[in-house]
Design a protein around this motif. Structure first.
Motif, PDB file in Angstrom:
ATOM      1  N   ALA A   6       0.834  -1.197   0.000  1.00 53.52           N
ATOM      2  CA  ALA A   6       0.000   0.000   0.000  1.00 53.52           C
ATOM      3  C   ALA A   6       0.872   1.252   0.000  1.00 53.52           C
ATOM      4  N   ARG A   7       1.917   1.226   0.792  1.00 48.92           N
ATOM      5  CA  ARG A   7       2.837   2.360   0.854  1.00 48.92           C
ATOM      6  C   ARG A   7       3.457   2.619  -0.523  1.00 48.92           C
ATOM      7  N   GLY A  14      -0.030   8.523  -5.416  1.00 45.68           N
ATOM      8  CA  GLY A  14      -0.688   9.489  -4.542  1.00 45.68           C
ATOM      9  C   GLY A  14      -1.883   8.837  -3.874  1.00 45.68           C
ATOM     10  N   TYR A  15      -2.214   9.300  -2.680  1.00 46.80           N
ATOM     11  CA  TYR A  15      -3.276   8.652  -1.902  1.00 46.80           C
ATOM     12  C   TYR A  15      -4.634   8.739  -2.598  1.00 46.80           C
ATOM     13  N   ARG A  16      -4.959   9.885  -3.138  1.00 42.57           N
ATOM     14  CA  ARG A  16      -6.311  10.064  -3.694  1.00 42.57           C
ATOM     15  C   ARG A  16      -6.528   9.206  -4.939  1.00 42.57           C
ATOM     16  N   ARG A  17      -5.487   8.965  -5.722  1.00 50.76           N
ATOM     17  CA  ARG A  17      -5.636   8.161  -6.937  1.00 50.76           C
ATOM     18  C   ARG A  17      -5.483   6.670  -6.673  1.00 50.76           C
ATOM     19  N   GLU A  88       9.583   8.815   4.024  1.00 49.60           N
ATOM     20  CA  GLU A  88       9.265   9.167   2.634  1.00 49.60           C
ATOM     21  C   GLU A  88       7.768   9.333   2.418  1.00 49.60           C
ATOM     22  N   LEU A  89       6.979   8.483   3.054  1.00 54.95           N
ATOM     23  CA  LEU A  89       5.529   8.570   2.889  1.00 54.95           C
ATOM     24  C   LEU A  89       4.993   9.842   3.535  1.00 54.95           C
ATOM     25  N   MET A  90       5.444  10.142   4.750  1.00 55.15           N
ATOM     26  CA  MET A  90       4.975  11.345   5.427  1.00 55.15           C
ATOM     27  C   MET A  90       5.372  12.587   4.640  1.00 55.15           C
ATOM     28  N   LEU A  91       6.586  12.600   4.111  1.00 50.83           N
ATOM     29  CA  LEU A  91       7.028  13.746   3.329  1.00 50.83           C
ATOM     30  C   LEU A  91       6.177  13.905   2.070  1.00 50.83           C
ATOM     31  N   ALA A  92       5.790  12.789   1.466  1.00 54.21           N
ATOM     32  CA  ALA A  92       4.919  12.854   0.289  1.00 54.21           C
ATOM     33  C   ALA A  92       3.568  13.466   0.637  1.00 54.21           C
ATOM     34  N   PHE A  93       3.049  13.122   1.808  1.00 57.07           N
ATOM     35  CA  PHE A  93       1.781  13.710   2.227  1.00 57.07           C
ATOM     36  C   PHE A  93       1.919  15.221   2.427  1.00 57.07           C
ATOM     37  N   SER A  99      -3.088  17.920   0.951  1.00 60.00           N
ATOM     38  CA  SER A  99      -4.319  18.140   1.717  1.00 60.00           C
ATOM     39  C   SER A  99      -4.775  16.887   2.437  1.00 60.00           C
ATOM     40  N   VAL A 100      -4.098  15.754   2.215  1.00 60.15           N
ATOM     41  CA  VAL A 100      -4.524  14.487   2.807  1.00 60.15           C
ATOM     42  C   VAL A 100      -4.390  14.514   4.326  1.00 60.15           C
TER      43      VAL A 100
END
Length: 213
Positions: A6-7, A14-17, A88-93, A99-100
């Motif tokens: 999932a990560r 991106g989370y929304r897509r 890396e995931l937190m930085l991407a958010f 806005s996630v």
């Protein structure tokens, strides 16, 4: 592990897509197998963020263990924020899906973050009693300032049009410097054992919350 796949999907799309179908395809399993562990994409996000917070807490504990002198509030605050932004995931958010996290924090609301403000207040109180903070520092007000800054960083991207990683890191360093200059006493005069107990109590509470179902 489903969360690892999932990560990877979220970092890629991106989370929304990203979708549960994408996660299942990356993991080489059916969607039903993902839903056995996670009832929704939001539940996957919750688990990923909880894991990131636990890893941050572990990194902070490691830095405390390697530190010779008592770790000050400004140092712990800076270490914690740097550890979170090193994920890396937190930085991407913060930077890509900017806005996630804001939506997530608002959805969870006081039920999730209210206790953390109380813990931070208790932590600041313990540090003041241990001789690391000036006696005229109000622990509740200080905790609110730090919390507002952290939440402000989460929401800065959508409001300000995006922030480069260097700007986030610089903001954290400046906040740590302000805490040090405005609130702290010389750590050489502090009760080192009491300071360590305060750190452990705060991190233990965070671990317990992120382990909760």
């Amino acid at each position: 592990m489903i969360l690892d796949h999932a990560r990877a999907v979220i970092l890629d799309k991106g989370y929304r897509r990203a979708t549960i179908a994408d996660i299942a395809q990356r993991a080489g399993i059916g969607k039903g197998a993902v839903y056995l562990d996670f009832p929704s994409k939001e539940a996957v996000l919750d688990a990923l963020l909880a894991r990131s917070v636990r890893e941050m807490a572990a990194a902070v504990r490691g830095r405390i263990d390697r530190h010779g002198a008592p770790v000050t509030l400004s140092e712990l605050y800076g270490i914690s924020m740097e550890a979170l932004l090193a994920d890396e995931l937190m930085l991407a958010f913060y930077l890509a899906d900017d806005s996630v996290l804001g939506d997530y924090v608002r959805d969870k609301g006081p039920g999730r973050y209210g206790p953390r403000l109380d813990w931070l207040t208790g932590y600041a109180t313990d540090l003041r009693e241990a001789g690391l903070l000036r006696r005229d520092v109000d622990p509740r007000a200080a905790s609110l300032v730090m919390s507002v800054f952290a939440v402000g960083l989460i929401n800065a991207g959508p409001v300000l049009g995006g922030l480069p990683p260097d700007s986030l890191a610089q903001a954290v360093r400046q906040m740590s410097a302000l805490i040090s200059a405005g609130w702290e006493l010389d750590p050489a005069g502090a009760d080192a054992a009491a300071v360590r107990r305060a750190h452990d109590t705060l991190l233990d509470r965070l671990d317990e919350q992120t382990e909760a179902p």
